[in-house]
Write an enzyme that holds these catalytic residues in place. Sequence first.
Site, mmCIF file in Angstrom:
data_model
loop_
_atom_site.group_PDB
_atom_site.id
_atom_site.type_symbol
_atom_site.label_atom_id
_atom_site.label_comp_id
_atom_site.label_asym_id
_atom_site.label_seq_id
_atom_site.Cartn_x
_atom_site.Cartn_y
_atom_site.Cartn_z
ATOM 1 C CG ASN A 90 -1.441 1.304 1.633
ATOM 2 O OD1 ASN A 90 -2.369 1.820 1.012
ATOM 3 N ND2 ASN A 90 -0.842 1.914 2.655
ATOM 4 C CB SER A 142 -4.660 5.589 -7.865
ATOM 5 O OG SER A 142 -5.379 6.794 -7.976
ATOM 6 C CE1 TYR A 155 -0.242 8.625 -6.037
ATOM 7 C CE2 TYR A 155 -2.110 9.144 -7.445
ATOM 8 C CZ TYR A 155 -1.592 8.537 -6.316
ATOM 9 O OH TYR A 155 -2.420 7.842 -5.471
ATOM 10 C CB ALA A 157 3.816 7.661 -14.966
ATOM 11 C CB SER A 158 3.968 5.745 -9.972
ATOM 12 O OG SER A 158 2.918 6.368 -9.231
ATOM 13 C CB ILE A 188 -9.554 7.652 0.084
ATOM 14 C CG1 ILE A 188 -9.904 6.675 -1.050
ATOM 15 C CG2 ILE A 188 -9.877 7.056 1.454
ATOM 16 C CD1 ILE A 188 -11.351 6.323 -1.201
HETATM 17 P P1 NAD Z 1 -0.973 8.693 3.503
HETATM 18 O O1 NAD Z 1 0.048 9.682 3.099
HETATM 19 O O2 NAD Z 1 -2.049 9.134 4.421
HETATM 20 O O3 NAD Z 1 -0.263 7.401 4.104
HETATM 21 C C1 NAD Z 1 0.808 6.802 3.417
HETATM 22 C C2 NAD Z 1 1.699 6.070 4.392
HETATM 23 O O4 NAD Z 1 2.780 5.518 3.624
HETATM 24 C C3 NAD Z 1 2.312 6.987 5.456
HETATM 25 O O5 NAD Z 1 2.196 6.399 6.724
HETATM 26 C C4 NAD Z 1 3.765 7.112 5.014
HETATM 27 O O6 NAD Z 1 4.670 7.298 6.086
HETATM 28 C C5 NAD Z 1 3.995 5.783 4.311
HETATM 29 N N1 NAD Z 1 5.120 5.846 3.371
HETATM 30 C C6 NAD Z 1 5.429 6.867 2.527
HETATM 31 N N2 NAD Z 1 6.573 6.579 1.870
HETATM 32 C C7 NAD Z 1 6.981 5.366 2.303
HETATM 33 C C8 NAD Z 1 8.093 4.541 2.009
HETATM 34 N N3 NAD Z 1 9.050 4.933 1.142
HETATM 35 N N4 NAD Z 1 8.196 3.333 2.614
HETATM 36 C C9 NAD Z 1 7.259 2.952 3.518
HETATM 37 N N5 NAD Z 1 6.196 3.699 3.864
HETATM 38 C C10 NAD Z 1 6.056 4.898 3.257
HETATM 39 O O7 NAD Z 1 -1.608 8.130 2.125
HETATM 40 P P2 NAD Z 1 -2.979 7.347 1.848
HETATM 41 O O8 NAD Z 1 -3.938 8.318 1.287
HETATM 42 O O9 NAD Z 1 -3.324 6.496 3.000
HETATM 43 O O10 NAD Z 1 -2.475 6.456 0.620
HETATM 44 C C11 NAD Z 1 -2.134 5.073 0.747
HETATM 45 C C12 NAD Z 1 -2.029 4.484 -0.650
HETATM 46 O O11 NAD Z 1 -3.277 4.659 -1.324
HETATM 47 C C13 NAD Z 1 -0.990 5.166 -1.546
HETATM 48 O O12 NAD Z 1 -0.348 4.198 -2.351
HETATM 49 C C14 NAD Z 1 -1.823 6.123 -2.386
HETATM 50 O O13 NAD Z 1 -1.210 6.422 -3.624
HETATM 51 C C15 NAD Z 1 -3.075 5.291 -2.578
HETATM 52 N N6 NAD Z 1 -4.263 6.073 -2.933
HETATM 53 C C16 NAD Z 1 -4.719 7.062 -2.122
HETATM 54 C C17 NAD Z 1 -5.839 7.790 -2.506
HETATM 55 C C18 NAD Z 1 -6.409 8.913 -1.656
HETATM 56 O O14 NAD Z 1 -7.294 9.648 -2.143
HETATM 57 N N7 NAD Z 1 -5.989 9.099 -0.429
HETATM 58 C C19 NAD Z 1 -6.484 7.493 -3.715
HETATM 59 C C20 NAD Z 1 -5.980 6.466 -4.517
HETATM 60 C C21 NAD Z 1 -4.866 5.749 -4.109
#
Ligand code: NAD
Length: 249
Positions: A90, A142, A155, A157-158, A188
């Site tokens: 995640n 995503s 983002y 692209a990843s 979210i």
């Molecule tokens: P967030 O920033 O609230 O939490 C992300 C967590 O990942 C944090 O605790 C951070 O410390 C940790 N992290 C960051 N870089 C890291 C690394 N190099 N190694 C280990 N841990 C690391 O983000 P979120 O919104 O909870 O997102 C979680 C996942 O869901 C991500 O992959 C994000 O791209 C994806 N996502 C989020 C949304 C959204 O709207 N929030 C939508 C689609 C996808």
Amino acid sequence: MQRFVNRAALVTGAGQGIGYAIAERFAAEGAHVILADIQESLLLKAEETLQASGYSVSHQVLDVSRPEQVDDVVGRIVAERGAIDILANNAGIAWEEPFVDIKDDNWRRMIDVNLNGMFYVAQRVSRHMKEQGGGSIINMSSTNGLAGEAKYAHYNASKGAIVLLTKTMAIELGAAGIRVNAVCPGYIQTPMSEAIDDPEFVSHYIEHYIPLRRVGKPQDISGVFAFLASDDAAFIHGECIVVDGGQLA
Ligand code: NAD
């Protein structure tokens, strides 16, 4: 429901946001959850909160973009617990940056964490799952992996790459009993999204783009991770589940 008793689940990016909700859900359903995150302070707080609820959790500090750390952490978990049954892959980062202004270092960091990091963790865990006879891997993509959004080229692209990484893993690993799927959330509410949004932007976004007329909660995503890891999803493989309140529709 207690679908994950006697199973070990590794959740990356578990310190906050969606990752924390996924960890909480797996633990509530009986799994031992290994919380992994780059931020130790978040991990300690998450671990304390979950243990106070009576859940079985432990933690590992991990930067997923550092393959040597991934080797160490995955090796340590397998040595301590004997297996990793579920991987919620995640961890991710995001920020806005117009395409023409993206700095090379920023491009590299985004790809390093969101794509390379997910690859390192998935590959190392898959090797153990093959030896142990199977498992379930869920990669975090995503809606930005399926459709573009301005100012997020790195983002997008990843996350687009995660979709095809997931499908290719599914093709190669299915015969070893490893099911691989992805989840594609829309908007979210988490610390990640709160960092970039003001209330006016959010209400405009909801009104114009989200048919269910609300943003998602981390629990809207954690339930889907739990479903995909469960036996109810035993024949779902190589799929990307969109969870976006109807936005892409
Ligand atoms: P967030 O920033 O609230 O939490 C992300 C967590 O990942 C944090 O605790 C951070 O410390 C940790 N992290 C960051 N870089 C890291 C690394 N190099 N190694 C280990 N841990 C690391 O983000 P979120 O919104 O909870 O997102 C979680 C996942 O869901 C991500 O992959 C994000 O791209 C994806 N996502 C989020 C949304 C959204 O709207 N929030 C939508 C689609 C996808």
